[in-house]
Write a protein that holds these residues in place. Structure first.
Motif, short mmCIF file in Angstrom:
data_model
loop_
_atom_site.label_atom_id
_atom_site.label_comp_id
_atom_site.label_asym_id
_atom_site.label_seq_id
_atom_site.Cartn_x
_atom_site.Cartn_y
_atom_site.Cartn_z
N MET A 116 -20.47 -6.04 5.76
CA MET A 116 -20.90 -6.80 4.59
C MET A 116 -19.95 -6.59 3.41
SD MET A 116 -23.72 -8.70 4.66
CE MET A 116 -25.28 -8.97 5.46
N ILE A 117 -19.54 -5.35 3.20
CA ILE A 117 -18.62 -5.04 2.11
C ILE A 117 -17.28 -5.76 2.32
CG2 ILE A 117 -17.24 -3.19 1.05
CD1 ILE A 117 -20.11 -3.15 0.11
N ARG A 118 -16.79 -5.74 3.56
CA ARG A 118 -15.54 -6.45 3.86
C ARG A 118 -15.69 -7.95 3.64
NH1 ARG A 118 -13.09 -5.10 9.54
NH2 ARG A 118 -11.51 -6.52 8.69
N GLU A 145 -19.44 -1.58 -5.97
CA GLU A 145 -18.07 -1.53 -6.50
C GLU A 145 -17.30 -0.33 -5.97
OE1 GLU A 145 -17.96 -4.04 -10.61
OE2 GLU A 145 -18.40 -1.91 -10.79
N GLU A 146 -17.97 0.80 -5.83
CA GLU A 146 -17.30 1.97 -5.27
C GLU A 146 -16.84 1.69 -3.84
OE1 GLU A 146 -16.69 5.37 -6.70
OE2 GLU A 146 -16.67 3.79 -8.22
N LEU A 147 -17.69 1.05 -3.06
CA LEU A 147 -17.35 0.74 -1.67
C LEU A 147 -16.32 -0.39 -1.56
CD1 LEU A 147 -20.93 0.95 -0.08
CD2 LEU A 147 -19.11 2.67 0.05
N LEU A 148 -16.41 -1.35 -2.48
CA LEU A 148 -15.47 -2.47 -2.46
C LEU A 148 -14.04 -2.04 -2.73
CD1 LEU A 148 -17.28 -5.39 -4.34
CD2 LEU A 148 -16.29 -5.50 -2.07
N TYR A 149 -13.89 -1.12 -3.66
CA TYR A 149 -12.53 -0.73 -4.07
C TYR A 149 -12.11 0.58 -3.43
CZ TYR A 149 -13.85 -4.39 -7.27
OH TYR A 149 -14.29 -5.58 -7.77
#
Length: 203
Positions: A116-118, A145-149
């Motif tokens: 999902m994050i990807r 946001e932590e997981l996205l970046y």
């Protein structure tokens, strides 16, 4: 610059640096790729059909899933993942009933949250971080946001990212996070929706 414009700027920004920052931001945004626009017409009160079109972004959701995962997922798995994005609450309930134990379910959560994050990252590639932040579920903005970046080039924070996901699951928030990510994806794949022509049924 026209004095009228300067007067308007003074009302909104209290220093030169803020004006410069906003000008840079707006000029840069003009150079982003154009977002997807979706035109629909002749709805005639067909709520369910219209809802489905909105949820799948006229096929854009599945297209982005296929772009990302066509080399790692079979077509059936792509369809199942797409269905989860379209109807997260219903699909989550079916999936949870399928697993025999909590450990298997938790492992599935880990895999799906990463996918999902990807997908969010891919779907938001045309937007600024600010616009993406506004589309995210407010209760999970920091976590997402932590997981996205996340930086994959370094292993220094790998345990940090792992622990974030583990805590989401252990605190019983995985379903809410996945649902929030699904609806965010639906919003991102279509930038503007144009409803043209007959919205309600005749008569």
């Amino acid at each position: 610059m026209n004095s009228k414009y300067l007067d308007l700027l003074v009302q909104k920004y209290d220093c030169e640096e803020k004006v410069v920052t906003e000008i840079i931001n707006l000029e840069a945004i003009l150079n982003l790729p154009k977002g997807t626009e979706h035109f629909v017409s002749d709805l005639h009160g067909e709520y369910q059909a219209f809802q489905h079109v909105l949820r799948n972004g006229s096929g854009n959701v599945k297209e982005k899933i296929r772009d990302l995962f066509q080399d790692v997922l079979f077509e059936k798995e792509i369809n199942e993942f797409a269905a989860l994005v379209y109807y997260p609450e219903e699909k989550l309930q079916l999936i949870k009933n399928h697993f025999g134990n909590e450990q298997e379910l938790n492992q599935w959560y880990i895999v799906i949250i990463e996918r999902m994050i990807r997908l969010i990252s891919h779907a938001s590639s045309k937007y600024t971080r600010s616009k993406l932040r506004k589309a995210l579920p407010s209760q999970f903005v920091f976590i997402i946001e932590e997981l996205l970046y996340k930086t994959y080039q370094s292993t220094n924070k790998e345990q940090y990212y792992t622990e974030i996901v583990q805590q989401i699951i252990s605190l019983g928030q995985a379903d809410k996070l996945i649902t929030g990510l699904a609806y965010t994806t639906q919003r991102l794949v279509v930038d503007h929706l144009h409803v043209v022509g007959d919205i309600y049924d005749r008569g």
